[in-house]
Design an enzyme around this catalytic site. Structure first.
Site, PDB file in Angstrom:
ATOM      1  N   ARG A  65     -38.973  15.943 -90.722  1.00 37.59           N
ATOM      2  CA  ARG A  65     -40.220  16.553 -91.191  1.00 37.59           C
ATOM      3  C   ARG A  65     -41.398  16.131 -90.292  1.00 37.59           C
ATOM      4  NH1 ARG A  65     -43.967  15.858 -96.318  1.00 37.59           N
ATOM      5  NH2 ARG A  65     -44.649  18.012 -96.480  1.00 37.59           N
ATOM      6  N   HIS A  69     -44.233  18.468 -88.461  1.00 32.22           N
ATOM      7  CA  HIS A  69     -45.675  18.294 -88.683  1.00 32.22           C
ATOM      8  C   HIS A  69     -46.398  17.934 -87.385  1.00 32.22           C
ATOM      9  CE1 HIS A  69     -45.931  17.951 -93.339  1.00 32.22           C
ATOM     10  NE2 HIS A  69     -45.077  18.870 -92.957  1.00 32.22           N
ATOM     11  N   ASP A  70     -45.692  17.290 -86.466  1.00 36.30           N
ATOM     12  CA  ASP A  70     -46.300  17.015 -85.160  1.00 36.30           C
ATOM     13  C   ASP A  70     -46.507  18.326 -84.404  1.00 36.30           C
ATOM     14  OD1 ASP A  70     -47.276  15.633 -82.942  1.00 36.30           O
ATOM     15  OD2 ASP A  70     -45.274  15.444 -82.053  1.00 36.30           O
ATOM     16  N   VAL A  73     -49.386  20.881 -85.313  1.00 36.59           N
ATOM     17  CA  VAL A  73     -50.789  20.479 -85.159  1.00 36.59           C
ATOM     18  C   VAL A  73     -50.981  19.938 -83.735  1.00 36.59           C
ATOM     19  CG1 VAL A  73     -52.641  19.051 -86.099  1.00 36.59           C
ATOM     20  CG2 VAL A  73     -50.837  19.885 -87.620  1.00 36.59           C
ATOM     21  N   GLY A  75     -49.616  20.982 -81.132  1.00 39.47           N
ATOM     22  CA  GLY A  75     -48.352  20.997 -80.407  1.00 39.47           C
ATOM     23  C   GLY A  75     -47.583  19.694 -80.547  1.00 39.47           C
ATOM     24  N   ASP A  77     -46.999  16.671 -79.529  1.00 36.01           N
ATOM     25  CA  ASP A  77     -47.635  15.721 -78.614  1.00 36.01           C
ATOM     26  C   ASP A  77     -47.805  14.350 -79.245  1.00 36.01           C
ATOM     27  OD1 ASP A  77     -49.640  16.130 -80.449  1.00 36.01           O
ATOM     28  OD2 ASP A  77     -51.231  16.364 -78.966  1.00 36.01           O
ATOM     29  N   ASN A  94     -49.368  14.824 -94.984  1.00 35.86           N
ATOM     30  CA  ASN A  94     -48.693  13.836 -94.131  1.00 35.86           C
ATOM     31  C   ASN A  94     -48.541  12.468 -94.771  1.00 35.86           C
ATOM     32  OD1 ASN A  94     -48.333  15.636 -92.016  1.00 35.86           O
ATOM     33  ND2 ASN A  94     -50.364  15.209 -91.161  1.00 35.86           N
ATOM     34  N   PRO A 161     -47.942  24.757 -92.935  1.00 33.82           N
ATOM     35  CA  PRO A 161     -47.507  25.540 -94.089  1.00 33.82           C
ATOM     36  C   PRO A 161     -47.525  24.655 -95.349  1.00 33.82           C
ATOM     37  CG  PRO A 161     -45.983  25.802 -92.243  1.00 33.82           C
ATOM     38  CD  PRO A 161     -46.919  24.684 -91.880  1.00 33.82           C
ATOM     39  N   HIS A 191     -34.566  21.871 -95.509  1.00 35.14           N
ATOM     40  CA  HIS A 191     -34.672  21.394 -96.894  1.00 35.14           C
ATOM     41  C   HIS A 191     -33.305  21.216 -97.542  1.00 35.14           C
ATOM     42  CE1 HIS A 191     -39.132  22.892 -97.144  1.00 35.14           C
ATOM     43  NE2 HIS A 191     -38.967  21.853 -96.348  1.00 35.14           N
ATOM     44  N   THR A 192     -32.249  21.243 -96.759  1.00 38.45           N
ATOM     45  CA  THR A 192     -30.919  20.876 -97.242  1.00 38.45           C
ATOM     46  C   THR A 192     -30.791  19.359 -97.328  1.00 38.45           C
ATOM     47  OG1 THR A 192     -28.549  21.003 -96.799  1.00 38.45           O
ATOM     48  CG2 THR A 192     -29.961  20.931 -94.889  1.00 38.45           C
ATOM     49  N   ASP A 244     -31.938  19.639-102.178  1.00 36.42           N
ATOM     50  CA  ASP A 244     -30.612  20.246-102.317  1.00 36.42           C
ATOM     51  C   ASP A 244     -29.839  19.327-103.265  1.00 36.42           C
ATOM     52  OD1 ASP A 244     -28.104  21.332-102.161  1.00 36.42           O
ATOM     53  OD2 ASP A 244     -27.799  20.899-100.028  1.00 36.42           O
TER      54      ASP A 244
HETATM   55  C1  HEM Z   1     -42.855  27.057 -94.665  1.00 37.57           C
HETATM   56  C2  HEM Z   1     -42.602  25.915 -94.169  1.00 37.57           C
HETATM   57  C3  HEM Z   1     -42.475  24.630 -94.925  1.00 37.57           C
HETATM   58  C4  HEM Z   1     -43.098  24.179 -96.042  1.00 37.57           C
HETATM   59  C5  HEM Z   1     -44.137  24.903 -96.878  1.00 37.57           C
HETATM   60  C6  HEM Z   1     -42.587  22.869 -96.325  1.00 37.57           C
HETATM   61  C7  HEM Z   1     -42.976  22.073 -97.369  1.00 37.57           C
HETATM   62  C8  HEM Z   1     -42.407  20.869 -97.706  1.00 37.57           C
HETATM   63  C9  HEM Z   1     -42.817  20.062 -98.828  1.00 37.57           C
HETATM   64  C10 HEM Z   1     -43.940  20.399 -99.785  1.00 37.57           C
HETATM   65  C11 HEM Z   1     -41.990  18.997 -98.865  1.00 37.57           C
HETATM   66  C12 HEM Z   1     -42.016  17.846 -99.875  1.00 37.57           C
HETATM   67  C13 HEM Z   1     -42.901  16.773 -99.341  1.00 37.57           C
HETATM   68  C14 HEM Z   1     -43.129  15.599-100.258  1.00 37.57           C
HETATM   69  O1  HEM Z   1     -42.994  15.733-101.464  1.00 37.57           O
HETATM   70  O2  HEM Z   1     -43.419  14.506 -99.739  1.00 37.57           O
HETATM   71  C15 HEM Z   1     -41.089  19.107 -97.755  1.00 37.57           C
HETATM   72  C16 HEM Z   1     -40.115  18.204 -97.435  1.00 37.57           C
HETATM   73  C17 HEM Z   1     -39.345  18.268 -96.311  1.00 37.57           C
HETATM   74  N1  HEM Z   1     -39.461  19.209 -95.301  1.00 37.57           N
HETATM   75 FE1  HEM Z   1     -40.496  20.902 -95.370  1.00 37.57          FE
HETATM   76  N2  HEM Z   1     -41.663  22.549 -95.386  1.00 37.57           N
HETATM   77  C18 HEM Z   1     -41.574  23.580 -94.507  1.00 37.57           C
HETATM   78  C19 HEM Z   1     -40.803  23.640 -93.366  1.00 37.57           C
HETATM   79  C20 HEM Z   1     -40.070  22.593 -92.895  1.00 37.57           C
HETATM   80  C21 HEM Z   1     -39.495  22.516 -91.572  1.00 37.57           C
HETATM   81  C22 HEM Z   1     -39.679  23.556 -90.472  1.00 37.57           C
HETATM   82  C23 HEM Z   1     -38.824  21.348 -91.498  1.00 37.57           C
HETATM   83  C24 HEM Z   1     -38.061  20.747 -90.354  1.00 37.57           C
HETATM   84  C25 HEM Z   1     -37.505  21.454 -89.404  1.00 37.57           C
HETATM   85  C26 HEM Z   1     -38.962  20.700 -92.786  1.00 37.57           C
HETATM   86  C27 HEM Z   1     -38.366  19.525 -93.142  1.00 37.57           C
HETATM   87  C28 HEM Z   1     -38.544  18.897 -94.349  1.00 37.57           C
HETATM   88  C29 HEM Z   1     -37.760  17.745 -94.763  1.00 37.57           C
HETATM   89  C30 HEM Z   1     -36.606  17.136 -94.003  1.00 37.57           C
HETATM   90  C31 HEM Z   1     -38.281  17.343 -95.992  1.00 37.57           C
HETATM   91  C32 HEM Z   1     -37.846  16.130 -96.828  1.00 37.57           C
HETATM   92  C33 HEM Z   1     -38.758  14.969 -96.474  1.00 37.57           C
HETATM   93  C34 HEM Z   1     -38.368  13.660 -97.094  1.00 37.57           C
HETATM   94  O3  HEM Z   1     -37.355  13.561 -97.797  1.00 37.57           O
HETATM   95  O4  HEM Z   1     -39.089  12.670 -96.850  1.00 37.57           O
HETATM   96  N3  HEM Z   1     -39.732  21.478 -93.594  1.00 37.57           N
HETATM   97  N4  HEM Z   1     -41.377  20.249 -97.056  1.00 37.57           N
END
Ligand code: HEM
Ligand SMILES: *[C@@H]1O[C@H](CO)[C@@H](O)[C@H](O)[C@H]1NC(C)=O
Length: 328
Positions: A65, A69-70, A73, A75, A77, A94, A161, A191-192, A244
């Site tokens: 994640r 996030h890097d 914002v 790019g 970097d 973040n 996003p 998000h798997t 998941d």
């Molecule tokens: C439309 C795009 C996306 C949205 C709105 C989104 C939103 C979120 C949110 C709200 C969480 C929960 C954060 C928290 O409760 O601390 C999350 C977790 C996560 N996101 Fe996304 N995400 C998006 C795309 C992505 C992408 C592109 C990746 C990586 C390629 C990603 C990887 C992850 C991972 C791995 C988690 C779990 C983090 C953890 O367990 O600490 N997400 N995301």
């Protein structure tokens, strides 16, 4: 002669298109950038990720994640890694990021092995790839050669996003980074693995506007009961729940099946099924007969490479930080 002229015009237009897209995608990176200057760079990052993962598996989703996030914002970097009272990492989306110590640890080892050579942005991109590998996900080659930025502002995190963004807004935010709807659906498959805090989806479980049951009607009823047990109405909003539910530490393709069965935890996930356009893509990842199939493992790696090249700094831009938490 006229034909040759037309061909030259066509060639010129193709050349302009290639240069333009090359600029937007930051083609300054290439696989094996450190093969001469720091041959052990990738092995060092991998071993640091593996050793941290064995004591705390939550660093894998944390780092994946963090790379996303890097890149979104300023790019890719490493602006997300900079410390400071108003740096990016202090912005609300973040604050729950995890794995900063993994990057710092890898950087410390790399500064011993080859001082001043490997950027923090590359460490993060490599560590994200290795985080997917340790959770049994796909493997891909990471183009490297990114340089580290010097600017990091919390206010710039607003273009990330958000958990409640519509499909239209998600697509627009990706488009601004040169990524398309297929990249969105592929990358959301991240998000798997990992967890989300109750406070980011609890509004879907209690007092949902216009729903007799109180829950977002796009959620499966049994799943609502499960989530309510994990996230009580007045419980701790910071409590974390697997996204998941079946296999939170395994990088598999379950995410898409979850979307189809109303088990997408975040609204931003659920809408990918509700929207007819992105649903078609989800169905292709599900391998539904009659549709041109998309293989998650392949497409995820491909879209990660694209995302990893967003607004990359190369050549004379940026620097190679000595410490990932501070500019030189
Ligand atoms: C439309 C795009 C996306 C949205 C709105 C989104 C939103 C979120 C949110 C709200 C969480 C929960 C954060 C928290 O409760 O601390 C999350 C977790 C996560 N996101 Fe996304 N995400 C998006 C795309 C992505 C992408 C592109 C990746 C990586 C390629 C990603 C990887 C992850 C991972 C791995 C988690 C779990 C983090 C953890 O367990 O600490 N997400 N995301
Ligand atoms: C999403 O949630 C945030 C924070 O709760 C809120 O400020 C914002 O208005 C919401 N956006 C949409 C599109 O509902």
């Amino acid at each position: 002669m006229a034909k040759l002229g037309r061909n030259m015009v066509l060639f010129f237009l193709l050349w302009v298109a290639a240069v333009a897209s090359g600029g937007a995608r930051g083609q300054g990176t290439r696989v094996g950038f450190y093969s001469r200057t720091c041959p052990r760079a990738e092995a060092i990052v991998r071993s640091v990720v593996q050793s941290h993962f064995s004591s705390d598996p939550s660093i894998a989703p944390g780092i994946l994640r963090m790379h996303f996030h890097d890149c979104f914002v300023h790019g890719c970097d490493a602006s997300i890694l900079l410390d400071g009272p108003t740096s990016e990492k202090t912005a609300p989306p973040n604050r729950q990021l995890r794995g900063f110590d993994v990057v710092d640890d890898a950087k410390a080892q790399l500064e011993v092995a080859c001082p001043g050579v490997v950027s923090c942005a590359d460490i993060l991109a490599l560590a994200a790839r290795d985080s997917v590998a340790v959770t049994n996900g796909p493997f891909w080659s990471v183009p490297t050669g990114r340089r580290d930025g010097r600017v990091s502002l919390a206010s710039d995190a607003a273009n990330l996003p958000a958990f409640n963004d519509s499909v239209a807004v998600q697509i627009r935010k990706y488009d601004e980074k040169g990524l398309n709807a297929q990249d969105l659906v592929a990358l959301s498959g991240a998000h798997t693995i990992g967890t989300a805090a109750c406070q980011l989806f609890r509004y879907r479980l209690y007092g949902f506007p216009g729903a007799a049951s109180g829950a977002d009607p796009s959620l499966d009823a049994a799943f609502v009961r499960q989530l309510r047990a994990l996230c009580p109405q007045n419980g701790d909003g910071a409590r974390r729940v697997a996204m998941d539910t079946g296999s939170p530490n395994r990088f598999d393709a379950n995410y898409y099946g979850n979307l189809r069965s109303g088990r997408g935890v975040l609204e931003s996930d659920a809408v990918l099924w509700a929207d007819a356009g992105t649903r078609g893509l989800v169905q292709r990842f599900l391998g539904i007969r009659g549709l041109a199939g998309l293989t998650f493992g392949v497409e995820f790696g491909r879209s990660m490479v694209k995302m990893g090249n967003v607004e990359v700094k190369s050549g004379a831009a940026g620097e190679i930080r000595t410490l990932c938490t501070a500019v030189n």
